[in-house]
Motif scaffolding. Structure first.
Motif, mmCIF file in Angstrom:
data_model
loop_
_atom_site.group_PDB
_atom_site.id
_atom_site.type_symbol
_atom_site.label_atom_id
_atom_site.label_comp_id
_atom_site.label_asym_id
_atom_site.label_seq_id
_atom_site.Cartn_x
_atom_site.Cartn_y
_atom_site.Cartn_z
ATOM 1 N N LEU A 1 -4.606 0.563 5.097
ATOM 2 C CA LEU A 1 -4.959 1.348 6.291
ATOM 3 C C LEU A 1 -4.534 2.804 6.102
ATOM 4 N N ALA B 1 -9.271 -7.577 2.719
ATOM 5 C CA ALA B 1 -9.327 -6.527 3.740
ATOM 6 C C ALA B 1 -10.284 -5.428 3.292
ATOM 7 N N VAL C 1 -11.406 -1.892 4.367
ATOM 8 C CA VAL C 1 -10.994 -0.827 5.282
ATOM 9 C C VAL C 1 -11.917 0.372 5.069
ATOM 10 N N CYS D 1 -11.026 -1.996 10.062
ATOM 11 C CA CYS D 1 -10.610 -2.922 9.017
ATOM 12 C C CYS D 1 -11.189 -4.290 9.346
#
Ligand code: ADP
Length: 591
Positions: A312, A338, A340, A354
């Protein structure tokens, strides 16, 4: 809220001021012009008297007369014309006055400064309206200059009281006052009615607007008076309708979005450009085991996963896209992917989105596939090595000896049969797992099936010295299933039971049923299986004793096939075993 004067009071006050000003102005104007008019009329009406005075004075007056005589003349003239008459010398001295006794004449002011006297001296005739301090009266003075050769100059002044004019004006003033009073009363009444008809709808409109501002969008103005406020109300209602439908649209799309986010299996997290969480769906909270409400918090405050926070932060710091695999710990460890992405969703507004995919199952399947390939290669290698070894030995000279040649040819045959079985079992398993082999359900007569499978294994049982027994309920039993698959499953179970039993053991095939299930039982009095192996024996290639299984021609796939057939029918397979006493396998199918 500080409230000023009400709308009604403004209208009332405004009307009152206008009416008062108008009436007072009109009254004053009326009084003034009427007064002027009356004075002019009186002045006009005095002309004959003036002419008479001129003739009389010309006839009677002598410059050498003493004061008492001229005063007597003035008195006589006064009587004749019925007004006050004053005789004034050109230098302003009063020579006679019909209202003043001769003794007091000398005490009078010099009259040269009086406007009517000045005017008469200049123009022959003068005129003035004034308040007489001598008589305490409003008077109209008219003066004439008499000039005759030999008798010198003399000013004759006539004064008439204007009390009549004053009385008339006072009456008019009273009338005007009454008119003002009545006008004020009437205008208050009218203004009150007008103000009420304006302020009522304004009050309702204000109340409606306040209710809408307070969130009650169902409120409407509805009663439209036939003036501008009606038009305003109509426009207002239309605006409220539009607002309502816009809000409905927004609510619908928000609900739809929420439903989508709620229904998503992927976890979704959205932050603003500072990293504060704007949105987190249920899947995400579950995946990351978030126990607190994440809204408005920073990820680093609530997410206990360094890789995720790092991903992130990288995107917040300027990267467009980051893909990271993360693992979570806890009761159910997960593998997550993930994605993002940097997001700009409105003019000058940006943030980070995300999306978390749970790839645990995919990872598990991948691992299974890797294990399977390793297992299959391993299983294939043994018979292939044996075949190659035998063929090489034969070529190396064993072919020359018929005895050896036969031995190795038999070995090759055995190993190739084993390879065939392995390949067949693998294909069967692959078919069952792929879902291609959906059961072709038909009615199966239990007795027929049992006879068929016992027939098929009869020879093998006899060769191994194992006794076969069948136990069926007295009444005929029929059930619905895929006949070929069930036969295959029973053959696998019977084959194992005979294979692992010792000479003299007994294998029993029995069947019974309840209202909702059919249970087929294969039990043996063989060596049994130790408890620690029981949970795993249905896995493919799992064997309690690999060498013994291979010796007996096992592939390690038989029970895995049974399990898949049972599951394909919506049923299951179970095992009980006591080492040294035997095993019981149960195939349980829904009726
Ligand atoms: P295999 O081809 O080796 O028999 P299976 O999947 O049919 O493979 O069986 C798995 C393992 O379970 C066997 O290797 C064996 O060790 C054990 N097993 C199966 N059936 C029996 C039985 N009736 N008695 C004892 N052991 C058994």
């Amino acid at each position: 809220m500080k409230r000023g004067l009400s709308f009604q009071s403004w209208i009332l006050g405004g009307c009152l001021v206008v009416v008062l000003c108008t009436l007072i102005f009109v009254g004053l104007l009326l009084e003034h012009s009427l007064g002027q008019q009356m004075v002019a009329n009186i002045r006009e009406s005095l002309q004959p008297e003036l002419r008479a005075l001129r003739a009389l004075v010309a006839d009677r007056w002598r410059p050498e007369q003493g004061l008492s005589q001229s005063d007597a003349l003035a008195e006589e003239l006064g009587r004749i014309v019925g007004a006050r008459v004053t005789l004034i010398a050109p230098d302003g001295r009063v020579l006679g006055d019909s209202e003043v006794p001769p003794a007091k004449l000398t005490a009078l002011d010099n009259h040269a400064g009086r406007p009517e006297v000045k005017e008469a001296l200049n123009q022959g005739q003068g005129y003035s309206v004034r308040y007489s301090t001598t008589l305490n009266l409003e008077l109209m003075y008219t003066a004439l200059l008499l000039e005759r050769p030999g008798s010198g100059r003399l000013i004759v002044r006539m004064a008439v009281p204007l009390s009549h004019v004053q009385q008339t004006l006072a009456q008019i003033r009273r009338l005007v006052l009454w008119a003002v009073f009545l006008g004020v009363l009437l205008s208050i009444g009218a203004a009150y009615l007008v103000a009420r008809s304006l302020s009522r709808p304004v009050q309702v409109l204000t109340k409606t607007a306040a209710a809408i501002a307070g969130g009650d969008l169902s409120q409407r103005f509805r009663r439209y008076p036939p003036h501008e406020i009606g038009a305003l109300g109509r426009a207002f209602d239309q605006m409220a309708d539009n607002l309502q439908s816009k809000i409905n649209d927004l609510t619908r799309s928000r609900d739809r979005l929420e439903a989508i986010l709620r229904g998503m299996v992927e976890g979704v997290l959205v932050t603003d450009d500072q990293g504060h969480i704007l949105l987190a769906n249920r899947a995400l909270k579950q995946m990351l085991a978030l126990s607190v409400d994440p809204l408005g918090r920073l990820p680093s405050e609530i997410i206990r996963n360094a890789e995720m926070i790092e991903a992130l932060e990288e995107v917040l710091a300027g990267k467009d896209y980051v893909l990271r695999e993360i693992s979570t710990l806890g009761d159910r460890p997960r593998h997550l992917e993930a994605h993002v992405v940097h997001l700009s969703y409105a003019e000058g507004q940006a943030g980070v989105v995300c999306v978390l995919h749970d790839v645990t199952e995919r990872k598990r399947v991948e691992k299974m596939r890797r294990d399977l390939v390793a297992n299959v290669s391993h299983e294939l290698r043994t018979p292939l090595t044996a075949v190659r070894g035998a063929a090489e030995t034969m070529l190396d000279g064993a072919l020359d000896s018929p005895q050896y040649a036969r031995h190795f040819a038999e070995l090759i045959l055995r190993q190739s049969r084993r390879l065939e079985r392995l390949v067949q079992d693998l294909l069967e398993l692959a078919r069952l797992e792929s879902g291609e082999a959906a059961p072709k359900v038909q009615t199966i007569q239990a007795a027929e099936l049992v006879d068929q499978v016992l027939d098929a294994v009869g020879q093998a049982a006899a060769d191994s010295g194992v006794e076969l027994e069948r136990r069926l309920p007295k009444e005929p039993l029929a059930f619905k299933a895929d006949a070929r698959q069930i036969e295959q499953a029973l053959l696998n179970l019977l084959d194992n039971a005979i294979k692992y039993s010792r000479r003299g053991d007994k294998v029993t095939l029995s069947m019974n049923h309840t209202a909702d299930q059919v249970v087929i039982k294969v039990s043996d009095t063989g060596p049994g299986i130790a408890a620690e192996h029981l949970p795993r024996i249905f896995e493919r290639f799992y064997r309690v004793d690999t060498n013994r299984s291979r010796e007996l021609g096992g592939t390690g796939l038989g029970l895995a096939i049974v399990k898949h057939i049972a599951q394909g029918h919506g049923g299951r397979v179970a095992v009980e075993s006591t080492p040294g006493r035997g095993s019981t396998f149960r195939l349980i199918l829904p009726a």
